[in-house]
Design a protein around this motif. Structure first.
Motif, PDB file in Angstrom:
ATOM      1  N   TYR A   1      31.545  83.000 -15.503  1.00  0.00           N
ATOM      2  CA  TYR A   1      31.162  81.938 -16.430  1.00  0.00           C
ATOM      3  C   TYR A   1      30.807  82.465 -17.815  1.00  0.00           C
ATOM      4  O   TYR A   1      30.855  81.716 -18.793  1.00  0.00           O
ATOM      5  CB  TYR A   1      30.004  81.123 -15.845  1.00  0.00           C
ATOM      6  CG  TYR A   1      30.387  80.443 -14.552  1.00  0.00           C
ATOM      7  CD1 TYR A   1      31.278  79.373 -14.571  1.00  0.00           C
ATOM      8  CD2 TYR A   1      29.895  80.875 -13.324  1.00  0.00           C
ATOM      9  CE1 TYR A   1      31.660  78.742 -13.391  1.00  0.00           C
ATOM     10  CE2 TYR A   1      30.267  80.249 -12.148  1.00  0.00           C
ATOM     11  CZ  TYR A   1      31.143  79.196 -12.188  1.00  0.00           C
ATOM     12  OH  TYR A   1      31.528  78.582 -11.023  1.00  0.00           O
ATOM     13  N   ASN A   2      30.456  83.736 -17.936  1.00  0.00           N
ATOM     14  CA  ASN A   2      30.147  84.315 -19.248  1.00  0.00           C
ATOM     15  C   ASN A   2      31.399  84.480 -20.106  1.00  0.00           C
ATOM     16  O   ASN A   2      31.310  84.490 -21.332  1.00  0.00           O
ATOM     17  CB  ASN A   2      29.444  85.667 -19.098  1.00  0.00           C
ATOM     18  CG  ASN A   2      28.078  85.528 -18.454  1.00  0.00           C
ATOM     19  OD1 ASN A   2      27.354  84.573 -18.739  1.00  0.00           O
ATOM     20  ND2 ASN A   2      27.743  86.440 -17.565  1.00  0.00           N
ATOM     21  N   LYS A   3      32.562  84.607 -19.469  1.00  0.00           N
ATOM     22  CA  LYS A   3      33.817  84.787 -20.205  1.00  0.00           C
ATOM     23  C   LYS A   3      34.613  83.492 -20.331  1.00  0.00           C
ATOM     24  O   LYS A   3      35.483  83.364 -21.177  1.00  0.00           O
ATOM     25  CB  LYS A   3      34.682  85.843 -19.516  1.00  0.00           C
ATOM     26  CG  LYS A   3      34.108  87.248 -19.590  1.00  0.00           C
ATOM     27  CD  LYS A   3      34.826  88.244 -18.687  1.00  0.00           C
ATOM     28  CE  LYS A   3      36.256  88.451 -19.018  1.00  0.00           C
ATOM     29  NZ  LYS A   3      36.907  89.463 -18.157  1.00  0.00           N
ATOM     30  N   CYS A   4      34.324  82.508 -19.485  1.00  0.00           N
ATOM     31  CA  CYS A   4      35.089  81.255 -19.435  1.00  0.00           C
ATOM     32  C   CYS A   4      34.884  80.447 -20.714  1.00  0.00           C
ATOM     33  O   CYS A   4      33.757  80.299 -21.200  1.00  0.00           O
ATOM     34  CB  CYS A   4      34.661  80.433 -18.225  1.00  0.00           C
ATOM     35  SG  CYS A   4      35.544  78.864 -18.072  1.00  0.00           S
ATOM     36  N   ILE A   5      35.978  79.925 -21.271  1.00  0.00           N
ATOM     37  CA  ILE A   5      35.914  79.101 -22.483  1.00  0.00           C
ATOM     38  C   ILE A   5      36.139  77.618 -22.172  1.00  0.00           C
ATOM     39  O   ILE A   5      36.334  76.813 -23.081  1.00  0.00           O
ATOM     40  CB  ILE A   5      36.920  79.597 -23.548  1.00  0.00           C
ATOM     41  CG1 ILE A   5      38.353  79.566 -22.996  1.00  0.00           C
ATOM     42  CG2 ILE A   5      36.532  80.994 -24.049  1.00  0.00           C
ATOM     43  CD1 ILE A   5      39.430  79.865 -24.026  1.00  0.00           C
ATOM     44  N   ASN A   6      36.143  77.257 -20.892  1.00  0.00           N
ATOM     45  CA  ASN A   6      36.315  75.869 -20.450  1.00  0.00           C
ATOM     46  C   ASN A   6      37.594  75.224 -20.987  1.00  0.00           C
ATOM     47  O   ASN A   6      37.594  74.041 -21.361  1.00  0.00           O
ATOM     48  CB  ASN A   6      35.096  75.023 -20.828  1.00  0.00           C
ATOM     49  CG  ASN A   6      33.873  75.418 -20.044  1.00  0.00           C
ATOM     50  OD1 ASN A   6      33.929  75.521 -18.826  1.00  0.00           O
ATOM     51  ND2 ASN A   6      32.777  75.665 -20.737  1.00  0.00           N
ATOM     52  N   CYS A   7      38.688  75.976 -20.992  1.00  0.00           N
ATOM     53  CA  CYS A   7      39.957  75.443 -21.510  1.00  0.00           C
ATOM     54  C   CYS A   7      40.623  74.495 -20.517  1.00  0.00           C
ATOM     55  O   CYS A   7      41.476  73.692 -20.903  1.00  0.00           O
ATOM     56  CB  CYS A   7      40.906  76.588 -21.865  1.00  0.00           C
ATOM     57  SG  CYS A   7      41.447  77.565 -20.446  1.00  0.00           S
ATOM     58  N   GLY A   8      40.273  74.595 -19.234  1.00  0.00           N
ATOM     59  CA  GLY A   8      40.820  73.700 -18.227  1.00  0.00           C
ATOM     60  C   GLY A   8      42.200  74.076 -17.705  1.00  0.00           C
ATOM     61  O   GLY A   8      42.757  73.371 -16.861  1.00  0.00           O
ATOM     62  N   LEU A   9      42.775  75.178 -18.197  1.00  0.00           N
ATOM     63  CA  LEU A   9      44.114  75.564 -17.741  1.00  0.00           C
ATOM     64  C   LEU A   9      44.146  75.842 -16.243  1.00  0.00           C
ATOM     65  O   LEU A   9      45.129  75.519 -15.577  1.00  0.00           O
ATOM     66  CB  LEU A   9      44.615  76.781 -18.522  1.00  0.00           C
ATOM     67  CG  LEU A   9      44.927  76.553 -19.998  1.00  0.00           C
ATOM     68  CD1 LEU A   9      45.284  77.864 -20.672  1.00  0.00           C
ATOM     69  CD2 LEU A   9      46.055  75.551 -20.151  1.00  0.00           C
ATOM     70  N   CYS A  10      43.094  76.422 -15.716  1.00  0.00           N
ATOM     71  CA  CYS A  10      43.055  76.741 -14.285  1.00  0.00           C
ATOM     72  C   CYS A  10      43.152  75.476 -13.440  1.00  0.00           C
ATOM     73  O   CYS A  10      43.839  75.462 -12.420  1.00  0.00           O
ATOM     74  CB  CYS A  10      41.809  77.547 -13.940  1.00  0.00           C
ATOM     75  SG  CYS A  10      40.242  76.795 -14.470  1.00  0.00           S
ATOM     76  N   GLU A  11      42.492  74.430 -13.868  1.00  0.00           N
ATOM     77  CA  GLU A  11      42.568  73.167 -13.129  1.00  0.00           C
ATOM     78  C   GLU A  11      43.931  72.503 -13.312  1.00  0.00           C
ATOM     79  O   GLU A  11      44.449  71.879 -12.391  1.00  0.00           O
ATOM     80  CB  GLU A  11      41.458  72.222 -13.582  1.00  0.00           C
ATOM     81  CG  GLU A  11      40.088  72.694 -13.151  1.00  0.00           C
ATOM     82  CD  GLU A  11      38.957  71.782 -13.605  1.00  0.00           C
ATOM     83  OE1 GLU A  11      39.211  70.850 -14.394  1.00  0.00           O
ATOM     84  OE2 GLU A  11      37.821  72.020 -13.174  1.00  0.00           O
ATOM     85  N   ASN A  12      44.512  72.643 -14.502  1.00  0.00           N
ATOM     86  CA  ASN A  12      45.808  72.014 -14.786  1.00  0.00           C
ATOM     87  C   ASN A  12      46.939  72.583 -13.936  1.00  0.00           C
ATOM     88  O   ASN A  12      47.911  71.883 -13.668  1.00  0.00           O
ATOM     89  CB  ASN A  12      46.175  72.162 -16.264  1.00  0.00           C
ATOM     90  CG  ASN A  12      45.315  71.312 -17.162  1.00  0.00           C
ATOM     91  OD1 ASN A  12      44.667  70.377 -16.718  1.00  0.00           O
ATOM     92  ND2 ASN A  12      45.287  71.654 -18.438  1.00  0.00           N
ATOM     93  N   VAL A  13      46.839  73.854 -13.528  1.00  0.00           N
ATOM     94  CA  VAL A  13      47.925  74.470 -12.756  1.00  0.00           C
ATOM     95  C   VAL A  13      47.666  74.465 -11.256  1.00  0.00           C
ATOM     96  O   VAL A  13      48.503  74.935 -10.495  1.00  0.00           O
ATOM     97  CB  VAL A  13      48.237  75.915 -13.219  1.00  0.00           C
ATOM     98  CG1 VAL A  13      48.641  75.942 -14.676  1.00  0.00           C
ATOM     99  CG2 VAL A  13      47.076  76.853 -12.939  1.00  0.00           C
ATOM    100  N   CYS A  14      46.551  73.943 -10.841  1.00  0.00           N
ATOM    101  CA  CYS A  14      46.235  73.944  -9.407  1.00  0.00           C
ATOM    102  C   CYS A  14      47.169  72.992  -8.667  1.00  0.00           C
ATOM    103  O   CYS A  14      47.130  71.775  -8.890  1.00  0.00           O
ATOM    104  CB  CYS A  14      44.780  73.532  -9.185  1.00  0.00           C
ATOM    105  SG  CYS A  14      44.344  73.460  -7.431  1.00  0.00           S
ATOM    106  N   PRO A  15      48.009  73.514  -7.756  1.00  0.00           N
ATOM    107  CA  PRO A  15      48.928  72.629  -7.041  1.00  0.00           C
ATOM    108  C   PRO A  15      48.237  71.715  -6.032  1.00  0.00           C
ATOM    109  O   PRO A  15      48.827  70.729  -5.598  1.00  0.00           O
ATOM    110  CB  PRO A  15      49.887  73.596  -6.338  1.00  0.00           C
ATOM    111  CG  PRO A  15      49.153  74.875  -6.232  1.00  0.00           C
ATOM    112  CD  PRO A  15      48.200  74.920  -7.399  1.00  0.00           C
ATOM    113  N   VAL A  16      47.005  72.009  -5.682  1.00  0.00           N
ATOM    114  CA  VAL A  16      46.269  71.133  -4.780  1.00  0.00           C
ATOM    115  C   VAL A  16      45.689  69.957  -5.566  1.00  0.00           C
ATOM    116  O   VAL A  16      45.753  68.809  -5.135  1.00  0.00           O
ATOM    117  CB  VAL A  16      45.158  71.893  -4.015  1.00  0.00           C
ATOM    118  CG1 VAL A  16      44.313  70.955  -3.176  1.00  0.00           C
ATOM    119  CG2 VAL A  16      45.768  72.983  -3.147  1.00  0.00           C
ATOM    120  N   MET A  17      45.147  70.244  -6.750  1.00  0.00           N
ATOM    121  CA  MET A  17      44.586  69.187  -7.592  1.00  0.00           C
ATOM    122  C   MET A  17      45.672  68.289  -8.188  1.00  0.00           C
ATOM    123  O   MET A  17      45.422  67.138  -8.496  1.00  0.00           O
ATOM    124  CB  MET A  17      43.763  69.795  -8.734  1.00  0.00           C
ATOM    125  CG  MET A  17      42.490  70.440  -8.312  1.00  0.00           C
ATOM    126  SD  MET A  17      41.665  71.137  -9.760  1.00  0.00           S
ATOM    127  CE  MET A  17      40.055  71.472  -9.107  1.00  0.00           C
TER     128      MET A  17
END
Length: 188
Positions: free
Chosen positions: A41-57
């Motif tokens: 969480y110290n490096k995360c910029i909350n860009c949301g890319l990780c959620e956008n590519v999740c094939p489950v989500m």
């Protein structure tokens, strides 16, 4: 940032790790050996890319007309070194003959099953035979994307969740991408 509150909602496909521009996601295994993303969480910029590519989500529907074929490789030596009739080798050799690259699961020096790629027929042997565990994708999606952008033909073989992870990571269709989903009995 990606948060896994219920483990059944994560396949451990590595798409989130491969897309993170800050490299703040690592995959950690739990006490049962399944991989899940862990965010720094110290490096995360909350860009949301990780959620956008999740094939489950973000489930997609494949619109295809499934067909089934039964075949074997006529080369008995290759067939005996293979798990499912040696057809993968024939497809992979065709891709390599066309200056393409082939991604698949192999053992590394520590006997860990990892995803890697080869560009020669001689190196295909390491992909033969079932491994019966989920391979560590590492940065294979990023590598595949580089080859695809160069216009090379790419054959990617993996579990259905890994193929879904790759396609979701890529965020677009590529005419030079050929995927082979291996029949998965559920990652043991």
């Amino acid at each position: 940032m990606i948060k896994i509150t219920d483990k059944k909602n994560c396949t451990g496909c590595y798409a989130c790790l491969n897309t993170c521009p800050q490299s703040c996601i690592t995959m950690k295994d739990d006490f049962e050996g399944f991989w899940y993303p862990v965010v720094d969480y110290n490096k995360c910029i909350n860009c949301g890319l990780c959620e956008n590519v999740c094939p489950v989500m973000h489930k997609t529907q494949e619109n295809n007309e499934p067909r089934a074929y039964a075949c074997i490789n006529k080369n008995e030596i290759i067939r005996m070194k293979s798990s499912s009739g040696g057809i993968f080798t024939l497809v992979a050799e065709h891709v390599i003959d066309n200056n393409g690259v082939v991604f698949g699961a192999s053992f590394d020096k520590d006997f860990t099953v990892v995803h890697s790629y080869v560009e020669s027929k001689e190196d295909l042997e390491k992909f033969r035979g079932s491994k019966y565990v989920q391979s560590k994708i590492g940065d294979a999606y990023k590598q595949a994307e580089l080859f695809l952008r160069e216009g090379k033909q790419v054959l990617f073989s993996g579990t259905p969740c890994q193929v879904a992870g790759l396609k979701s990571f890529l965020q677009r269709e590529y005419d030079n991408l050929l995927c082979i989903d291996v029949v998965c009995h559920g990652v043991p």
